[in-house]
Every structure is written in structure tokens, then in C-alpha cells.
Design a protein around this motif. Structure first.
Motif, PDB file in Angstrom:
ATOM      1  N   GLU A  25     -30.403  38.242   1.320  1.00  0.00           N
ATOM      2  CA  GLU A  25     -29.838  38.551   2.639  1.00  0.00           C
ATOM      3  C   GLU A  25     -30.694  37.984   3.767  1.00  0.00           C
ATOM      4  OE1 GLU A  25     -28.291  40.977  -0.487  1.00  0.00           O
ATOM      5  OE2 GLU A  25     -30.382  40.852   0.158  1.00  0.00           O
ATOM      6  N   VAL A  26     -32.010  38.133   3.646  1.00  0.00           N
ATOM      7  CA  VAL A  26     -32.925  37.600   4.671  1.00  0.00           C
ATOM      8  C   VAL A  26     -32.854  36.079   4.684  1.00  0.00           C
ATOM      9  CG1 VAL A  26     -35.360  37.357   5.327  1.00  0.00           C
ATOM     10  CG2 VAL A  26     -34.461  39.605   4.665  1.00  0.00           C
ATOM     11  N   LEU A  27     -32.844  35.465   3.505  1.00  0.00           N
ATOM     12  CA  LEU A  27     -32.781  34.007   3.422  1.00  0.00           C
ATOM     13  C   LEU A  27     -31.473  33.487   4.024  1.00  0.00           C
ATOM     14  CD1 LEU A  27     -34.244  31.452   2.558  1.00  0.00           C
ATOM     15  CD2 LEU A  27     -33.309  31.764   0.262  1.00  0.00           C
ATOM     16  N   ASP A  28     -30.352  34.175   3.766  1.00  0.00           N
ATOM     17  CA  ASP A  28     -29.066  33.774   4.356  1.00  0.00           C
ATOM     18  C   ASP A  28     -29.142  33.748   5.884  1.00  0.00           C
ATOM     19  OD1 ASP A  28     -27.972  33.550   1.825  1.00  0.00           O
ATOM     20  OD2 ASP A  28     -26.729  35.352   1.987  1.00  0.00           O
ATOM     21  N   VAL A  29     -29.739  34.772   6.474  1.00  0.00           N
ATOM     22  CA  VAL A  29     -29.880  34.845   7.937  1.00  0.00           C
ATOM     23  C   VAL A  29     -30.774  33.710   8.431  1.00  0.00           C
ATOM     24  CG1 VAL A  29     -30.835  36.216   9.849  1.00  0.00           C
ATOM     25  CG2 VAL A  29     -29.409  37.315   8.097  1.00  0.00           C
ATOM     26  N   TYR A  55     -25.522  20.013   2.477  1.00  0.00           N
ATOM     27  CA  TYR A  55     -26.891  19.884   2.959  1.00  0.00           C
ATOM     28  C   TYR A  55     -27.733  21.079   2.518  1.00  0.00           C
ATOM     29  CZ  TYR A  55     -24.585  22.464   6.767  1.00  0.00           C
ATOM     30  OH  TYR A  55     -23.816  23.346   7.491  1.00  0.00           O
ATOM     31  N   LEU A  56     -28.992  20.758   2.229  1.00  0.00           N
ATOM     32  CA  LEU A  56     -29.977  21.767   1.873  1.00  0.00           C
ATOM     33  C   LEU A  56     -30.687  22.207   3.142  1.00  0.00           C
ATOM     34  CD1 LEU A  56     -31.617  20.071  -1.220  1.00  0.00           C
ATOM     35  CD2 LEU A  56     -30.530  22.319  -1.234  1.00  0.00           C
ATOM     36  N   VAL A  57     -30.882  23.503   3.297  1.00  0.00           N
ATOM     37  CA  VAL A  57     -31.587  24.041   4.455  1.00  0.00           C
ATOM     38  C   VAL A  57     -32.777  24.855   3.955  1.00  0.00           C
ATOM     39  CG1 VAL A  57     -31.420  25.488   6.511  1.00  0.00           C
ATOM     40  CG2 VAL A  57     -29.421  24.183   5.747  1.00  0.00           C
ATOM     41  N   PHE A  58     -33.975  24.439   4.335  1.00  0.00           N
ATOM     42  CA  PHE A  58     -35.201  25.172   4.030  1.00  0.00           C
ATOM     43  C   PHE A  58     -35.764  25.670   5.358  1.00  0.00           C
ATOM     44  CE2 PHE A  58     -34.793  22.164   0.494  1.00  0.00           C
ATOM     45  CZ  PHE A  58     -34.887  23.035  -0.584  1.00  0.00           C
ATOM     46  N   PRO A  59     -35.534  26.943   5.695  1.00  0.00           N
ATOM     47  CA  PRO A  59     -35.948  27.468   7.001  1.00  0.00           C
ATOM     48  C   PRO A  59     -37.460  27.489   7.221  1.00  0.00           C
ATOM     49  CG  PRO A  59     -34.367  28.933   5.962  1.00  0.00           C
ATOM     50  CD  PRO A  59     -34.781  27.931   4.939  1.00  0.00           C
ATOM     51  N   ASN A  60     -38.210  27.861   6.202  1.00  0.00           N
ATOM     52  CA  ASN A  60     -39.660  28.007   6.337  1.00  0.00           C
ATOM     53  C   ASN A  60     -40.368  27.331   5.174  1.00  0.00           C
ATOM     54  OD1 ASN A  60     -39.582  29.823   8.669  1.00  0.00           O
ATOM     55  ND2 ASN A  60     -38.692  31.272   7.231  1.00  0.00           N
ATOM     56  N   VAL A  61     -40.861  26.132   5.418  1.00  0.00           N
ATOM     57  CA  VAL A  61     -41.647  25.428   4.412  1.00  0.00           C
ATOM     58  C   VAL A  61     -43.088  25.451   4.908  1.00  0.00           C
ATOM     59  CG1 VAL A  61     -42.026  23.266   3.182  1.00  0.00           C
ATOM     60  CG2 VAL A  61     -39.697  23.979   3.764  1.00  0.00           C
ATOM     61  N   TYR A  62     -43.949  26.040   4.102  1.00  0.00           N
ATOM     62  CA  TYR A  62     -45.349  26.183   4.465  1.00  0.00           C
ATOM     63  C   TYR A  62     -46.151  25.093   3.779  1.00  0.00           C
ATOM     64  CZ  TYR A  62     -43.807  30.807   5.896  1.00  0.00           C
ATOM     65  OH  TYR A  62     -43.138  31.842   6.492  1.00  0.00           O
ATOM     66  N   LYS A  63     -47.005  24.428   4.553  1.00  0.00           N
ATOM     67  CA  LYS A  63     -47.842  23.372   4.005  1.00  0.00           C
ATOM     68  C   LYS A  63     -49.268  23.617   4.480  1.00  0.00           C
ATOM     69  CE  LYS A  63     -48.304  18.360   3.705  1.00  0.00           C
ATOM     70  NZ  LYS A  63     -47.691  17.077   4.045  1.00  0.00           N
ATOM     71  N   ILE A  83     -22.964  28.941   1.857  1.00  0.00           N
ATOM     72  CA  ILE A  83     -24.138  28.788   1.000  1.00  0.00           C
ATOM     73  C   ILE A  83     -23.679  28.942  -0.445  1.00  0.00           C
ATOM     74  CG2 ILE A  83     -26.424  29.693   0.414  1.00  0.00           C
ATOM     75  CD1 ILE A  83     -26.477  30.838   3.347  1.00  0.00           C
ATOM     76  N   VAL A  84     -23.843  27.870  -1.238  1.00  0.00           N
ATOM     77  CA  VAL A  84     -23.321  27.855  -2.611  1.00  0.00           C
ATOM     78  C   VAL A  84     -24.412  27.949  -3.676  1.00  0.00           C
ATOM     79  CG1 VAL A  84     -21.236  26.601  -1.937  1.00  0.00           C
ATOM     80  CG2 VAL A  84     -23.253  25.332  -2.734  1.00  0.00           C
TER      81      VAL A  84
END
Length: 178
Positions: A25-29, A55-63, A83-84
């Protein structure tokens, strides 16, 4: 040792904010908010995404890196506005690097073949299983006015922090269950 160093750098760099898995649920938001941010930051962004096959959506990618670097984030595959499926992105690197950052990534599949090839893969490694062109455009320029020669285009935005060596090469994208 490498994993310990990576997580320690993340904890210090983001004042306790970590890259641990979010609930579905958090990731969907977060995915929906990232799409809204993309539309605000990229002139013509929503129209461009509507024309994409997916399209792929990565909201928070930490590096983070200190000689040895690593990156991790979770996101979702969007097709026809829904979102599939859910995926993680991860990469490791060696060499000159110092710093930490949090960024958002959207990887756009412009052709059905590129999307199908991605979906059929067990683990998709950028630069090996598929090439991703990093989108570059001028301030105020509509993204729809640019002709891309690659079937997959990546957008990196919303950076917080400074990190040398911006690339998606070597990132592995893997399907996850949520």
C-alpha cells in the motif's frame, strides 16, 4: 562486510531513513506520487508516459559508496495506468566513489517487444539483457519533441545528496512479491 558498510552509510546519510521494504500500500502511494513529480519536472511527462507500452517506477533508490558502493530500491511496473507487478533494483560497484544519494528512477518501454522481453526475463540486467538510454533534455523542452533511438529510456530525478558516477548500467531488476 560490504553489506554492513552499505547499510551503515545509508543510515548515516539519510538520518535513519532506510531502504527497507515498504508495504504494498505504501509503495503504491509512492509510485503514484513519483509519477506526479515526474510530470511536474518533465515538460510533457504525463503525455509521454501515456504513449509508452509500460514503465517501471522506482520512487526511492538509495545509493551510497565509499570505494565500494551499492544501490537498492523497490518499485512497480505500470501498464495502462495500473500497477501490474513489483520489482527491485540493485547494483554494486567498485572504484572512485564517495557519497550518498536518494533518487527516483522511471524506466520507460517505448516498444511492445522491449516490454515483452523485460517481462519474460527472470532477472533483467541493464547493459546485458537490455540497454537503457538515459534521457537528457533542455530546460523547458517538451520531452515529446525528442526522438529516442533506443526502445527503453531511463529518467533519473529528484536527487538528494551528491554522488559522482550517474549511470543505470549494471543495475539488476528482479520481480518481487508484495
Amino acid at each position: 562486510m560490504k553489506k554492513l558498510l552499505f547499510w551503515l552509510i545509508l543510515l548515516l546519510a539519510f538520518n535513519g531513513e532506510t531502504a527497507f521494504a515498504e508495504s504494498k500500500e505504501v509503495l503504491d502511494v509512492q509510485i503514484k506520487e513519483t509519477i506526479k513529480t515526474f510530470d511536474k519536472e518533465v515538460n510533457g511527462g504525463s503525455e509521454f508516459l501515456k504513449k509508452a507500452k509500460g514503465y517501471l517506477v522506482f520512487p526511492n533508490v538509495y545509493k551510497a559508496g565509499f570505494g565500494i558502493g551499492g544501490e537498492y530500491g523497490e518499485g512497480g511496473l505500470v501498464i495502462d495506468g495500473e500497477i501490474v507487478g513489483y520489482y527491485s533494483t540493485a547494483a554494486a560497484s567498485l572504484g572512485f566513489q564517495l557519497g550518498a544519494q536518494k533518487k527516483s528512477i522511471i524506466i520507460v518501454f517505448l516498444t511492445q517487444k522491449a516490454l515483452d522481453d523485460f517481462r519474460k526475463s527472470e532477472g533483467w540486467k541493464i547493459g546485458v539483457d537490455g540497454s537503457v538510454a538515459i534521457a537528457k533534455w533542455g530546460v523547458g523542452e517538451d520531452i515529446n519533441s525528442i526522438e529516442f533511438n533506443e526502445p527503453v529510456v531511463g529518467f533519473v530525478f529528484g536527487n538528494k545528496g551528491l554522488m559522482y558516477n550517474l549511470t543505470l548500467e549494471g543495475s539488476k531488476i528482479t520481480k518481487i512479491k508484495k
